[in-house]
Design an enzyme around this catalytic site. Structure first.
Site, PDB file in Angstrom:
ATOM      1  CB  CYS A   2      -0.881   0.009   1.229  1.00  0.00           C
ATOM      2  SG  CYS A   2      -1.824  -1.509   1.394  1.00  0.00           S
ATOM      3  NE  ARG A  27       4.293   1.763  -1.521  1.00  0.00           N
ATOM      4  CZ  ARG A  27       5.525   1.344  -1.294  1.00  0.00           C
ATOM      5  NH1 ARG A  27       6.517   1.767  -2.057  1.00  0.00           N
ATOM      6  NH2 ARG A  27       5.782   0.500  -0.330  1.00  0.00           N
ATOM      7  CD1 TRP A  74      -2.533  -4.958  -4.903  1.00  0.00           C
ATOM      8  CD2 TRP A  74      -2.065  -6.246  -3.137  1.00  0.00           C
ATOM      9  NE1 TRP A  74      -2.451  -6.261  -5.346  1.00  0.00           N
ATOM     10  CE2 TRP A  74      -2.161  -7.067  -4.276  1.00  0.00           C
ATOM     11  CE3 TRP A  74      -1.785  -6.832  -1.911  1.00  0.00           C
ATOM     12  CZ2 TRP A  74      -1.980  -8.436  -4.236  1.00  0.00           C
ATOM     13  CZ3 TRP A  74      -1.607  -8.206  -1.863  1.00  0.00           C
ATOM     14  CH2 TRP A  74      -1.692  -9.006  -3.016  1.00  0.00           C
ATOM     15  CG  ASN A 100       3.045  -0.574   3.075  1.00  0.00           C
ATOM     16  OD1 ASN A 100       2.499  -1.534   2.553  1.00  0.00           O
ATOM     17  ND2 ASN A 100       4.283  -0.191   2.762  1.00  0.00           N
ATOM     18  N   GLY A 101       1.572  -2.977   5.255  1.00  0.00           N
ATOM     19  CA  GLY A 101       2.186  -4.165   5.846  1.00  0.00           C
ATOM     20  C   GLY A 101       1.118  -5.141   6.284  1.00  0.00           C
ATOM     21  CD  GLU A 492      10.557 -10.141 -17.701  1.00  0.00           C
ATOM     22  OE1 GLU A 492      10.324 -10.968 -16.814  1.00  0.00           O
ATOM     23  OE2 GLU A 492      10.183  -8.957 -17.618  1.00  0.00           O
ATOM     24  CE  LYS A 496       6.994  -7.225 -17.636  1.00  0.00           C
ATOM     25  NZ  LYS A 496       8.224  -7.404 -16.871  1.00  0.00           N
ATOM     26  CD  GLU A 499       3.695  -7.656 -14.709  1.00  0.00           C
ATOM     27  OE1 GLU A 499       4.587  -7.817 -15.569  1.00  0.00           O
ATOM     28  OE2 GLU A 499       3.938  -7.225 -13.579  1.00  0.00           O
ATOM     29  CG  HIS A 515       9.413 -33.925 -23.456  1.00  0.00           C
ATOM     30  ND1 HIS A 515       9.648 -35.266 -23.642  1.00  0.00           N
ATOM     31  CD2 HIS A 515      10.507 -33.276 -23.919  1.00  0.00           C
ATOM     32  CE1 HIS A 515      10.841 -35.430 -24.185  1.00  0.00           C
ATOM     33  NE2 HIS A 515      11.387 -34.237 -24.371  1.00  0.00           N
ATOM     34  CE  LYS A 614       7.679  -0.983 -10.457  1.00  0.00           C
ATOM     35  NZ  LYS A 614       7.848  -1.738 -11.717  1.00  0.00           N
TER      36      LYS A 614
END
Ligand code: AGP
Length: 619
Positions: A2, A27, A74, A100-101, A492, A496, A499, A515, A614
């Site tokens: 947050c 955030r 968040w 935040n936490g 990666e 991307k 996301e 396979h 983020k």
């Protein structure tokens, strides 16, 4: 995850808080709220959704108070809703808290406080803090004894925070102490600074640097009491202390889109600069130097095992670095997801080097893994983008990636900064171990520098990427494949895409396709192949043919001048030729652009994809 902000000063607080929240929104963006000291009371305004919605609602109130706190969330405990939005207030509404936490013992505290008559109005872990402070404040007012120099709200916050298990960055106000904000933290960043119009607190310097560039990163367990004219610091015993000030030098324009439609595109375009800045000053009199690591060549020479620990995109940077460290320095290297590493019992000796990679420098799992590795006796190097971040503070040495603040949730420029920093580290280890000749190291260093111009060339013409994006946009799923370096680059690329475009994507070592994953392929199924020049190029081509034979729509990332590939792929995105060990730097850029282009066509929120934030500061 947050964002928190607080201001007490000479101008109305609400616009200052809303401006700060807009800068912190990356955030978390599930809900937002502010509390402002208004006529002897705390006026709280909260909204589900983004800061813009909160700003709209705040517009209906005539808030003139000059101190307040704000939050952008968040969701962890409790779904995104107005009731769960911060600030949370005490029963009497006279204490407001933003957090935040995560408070791990919140259920026990809630039970205990409920039994003593406190009424809870949200599902959050945070609300217990407001009630705990309310109780402690009342006890102190009745003359409860305390041994510290602190008093009032400051002491109430200090004593209440001693009951909290977990992580927190807090900003707290009381209507009984107008103009005062108290802040404290544990395992979460808190930055405070004094501007010409008052004092500021935030979970990230970006919300403060418009007012001041000289800030204090609050130490774990310490507290600060902010008033319009002063910021006083205290340790965990309530004893007054002096804190060191850090100057933040990045430009304010990091918080602006600078003419680009979104931060992600702006940040992709900053990558050539990041490469150049990250390399600056590293080759001194023909030798590589990374003084910040604070290790002699002899100590580096003793390293016989490397663990790279990270999450998400940073983990992918680690996968690429493994190839370099093993290839150049010949040191066995393991790359582990931090959330797994922290719960394993890895083999660590005093000659083990642990490299923790984290853009934000706040990722909870990476931090926990650092602590664990240090307890086990490893030397820990941090690679981070954020000055003074927990990863920087808790590592034995740190390399900064020089990407400057990254705002888009999808990492791009910080990833390239990590790739360059890790390449430097691999070369440094090779130099210390004498595994490569110096002229070879200098040659690779020069080629690393050349990638800046090569990335510029990729960015100059993106038409082939946009065309490939249009071809993929109706798919529901995609496969990214490559071998060697290409396998890590593929991971990666897939991350991307999922996301930011919400398309399902998976990455496979191309040789693994037959396979299992090849069963997914039918007519028009996108297969994005990393087919740059490398020792395994022919093998990749065979795998591409296998996919093509089953109807795949093949998009190939290939090296300029490669005519062969056009015979096998539907779309070819050419990139300049680089040595295989550096190919991730160039090949990742078209994959970033491809993901973005697909997401734009699909109408997605590029900078703030759903469900993400983020900084991942929770386990
Ligand atoms: C990258 O695009 C993601 N947003 C995410 O995977 C990120 O890399 C991960 O959460 C790790 O973050 P860090 O580098 O700040 O530790």
């Amino acid at each position: 995850m947050c964002g928190i902000v607080g201001y007490t000063g000479t101008v109305p607080a609400a616009p200052v808080l809303l401006d700060g929240l807009a800068k912190l929104e990356y955030r978390g963006y599930d809900s937002a709220g502010i509390a402002v000291a208004e006529g002897g009371k705390l006026q709280v305004v909260r909204r589900r959704g983004k800061v813009a919605e909160l700003a709209h609602t705040v517009g209906h109130f005539d808030l003139t108070g000059k101190s307040g706190i704000g939050h952008t969330r968040w969701a962890t405990h409790g779904r995104p809703s107005e009731a769960n939005a911060h600030p949370h207030v005490s029963c009497a509404g006279d204490i407001a808290v933003v957090h935040n936490g995560i408070i791990e013992n919140f259920a026990d505290l809630r039970e205990e406080l409920s039994q003593r008559g406190h009424t809870f109005r949200s599902e959050t872990d945070t609300e217990v803090i407001a009630h705990l402070i309310e109780e402690t404040y009342a006890d102190l007012s009745k003359g409860a004894s305390t041994t510290s120099e602190a008093s009032g709200l400051l002491e109430a916050v200090r004593l209440a925070s001693m009951r909290l298990v977990g992580s927190y960055g807090l900003a707290v106000m009381s209507s009984k102490e107008p103009g005062v904000i108290v802040t404290t933290c544990k395992d979460m960043p808190i930055i405070v600074g004094k501007g010409s119009d008052g004092a500021y607190v935030a979970s990230d310097a970006i919300a403060v640097i418009g007012a001041t560039r000289d800030v204090v990163f609050l130490k774990d367990g310490h507290l600060a009491r902010l008033t319009c004219d002063d910021i006083a610091f205290f340790d965990g015993y309530g004893k007054s202390v002096t804190e060191e000030t850090t100057h933040i030098s990045w430009d304010m324009d990091v918080a602006e889109k600078g003419g680009y439609p979104d931060f992600m595109l702006k940040e992709i375009h900053e990558q050539p600069r990041v490469i150049r800045d990250t390399l600056k000053g590293r080759l001194v009199a023909g030798h590589l130097e990374i003084d910040e690591l604070d290790m002699t060549a002899e100590e580096l020479n003793l390293i016989d095992r490397v663990y790279i620990i990270a999450c998400g995109t940073s983990y992918h940077a680690g996968l690429i670095a493994k190839e370099q460290i093993e290839g150049w320095a010949r040191i066995p290297t393991e790359v582990e997801v931090a959330s797994e590493f922290r719960y394993r019992n890895p083999i660590i000796t005093p000659t083990t080097l642990v490299v923790a990679v984290s853009q934000s420098g706040e990722t909870a799992d990476t931090l926990a893994a650092i602590r664990d590795a240090r307890i086990k006796g490893a030397r820990v190097f941090g690679i981070t983008n954020v000055l003074g971040s927990p990863v920087a503070r808790e590592s034995d040495g740190v390399i900064y990636t020089k990407a400057n603040k990254e705002i888009a949730v999808a990492s791009t420029k910080s990833f390239l900064g990590q790739l360059v920093s890790l390449s430097l580290l691999a070369l440094l280890l090779a130099q210390a171990k004498g595994k490569m000749r110096m002229n070879q190291i200098r040659l690779i260093f020069r080629e690393l520098g050349d990638t800046a111009e090569q990335v510029e060339r990729i960015l100059a013409d993106t038409s082939a990427i946009d065309e490939a994006a249009r071809a993929c946009v109706d798919a529901t799923s995609a496969l990214f494949v490559g071998r060697g370096m290409g396998a890590a680059i593929a991971k990666e690329g897939a991350l991307k895409l999922k996301e930011i475009s919400y398309l399902h994507a998976e990455a496979y070592a191309a040789g693994e396709m037959k396979h299992g994953p090849i069963a997914l392929i039918d007519e028009g199924f996108p297969v994005i192949a990393i087919a740059t020049q490398s020792p395994v190029y022919d093998k990749v081509i065979s795998n591409v043919q296998e996919a093509k034979a089953r109807g795949a729509l093949v998009v190939a990332i290939a090296t300029e001048g490669d005519k062969e590939i056009a015979n096998h792929a539907d779309h070819v995105i050419y990139i300049p030729k680089v040595r295989d060990a550096l190919s991730a730097i160039t090949a990742s850029v078209p994959l970033q652009l491809l993901a973005r282009s697909i997401a734009v066509i699909r109408g997605c929120d590029i900078d703030q994809p759903r469900n993400l934030a983020k900084s991942v500061t929770v386990e």
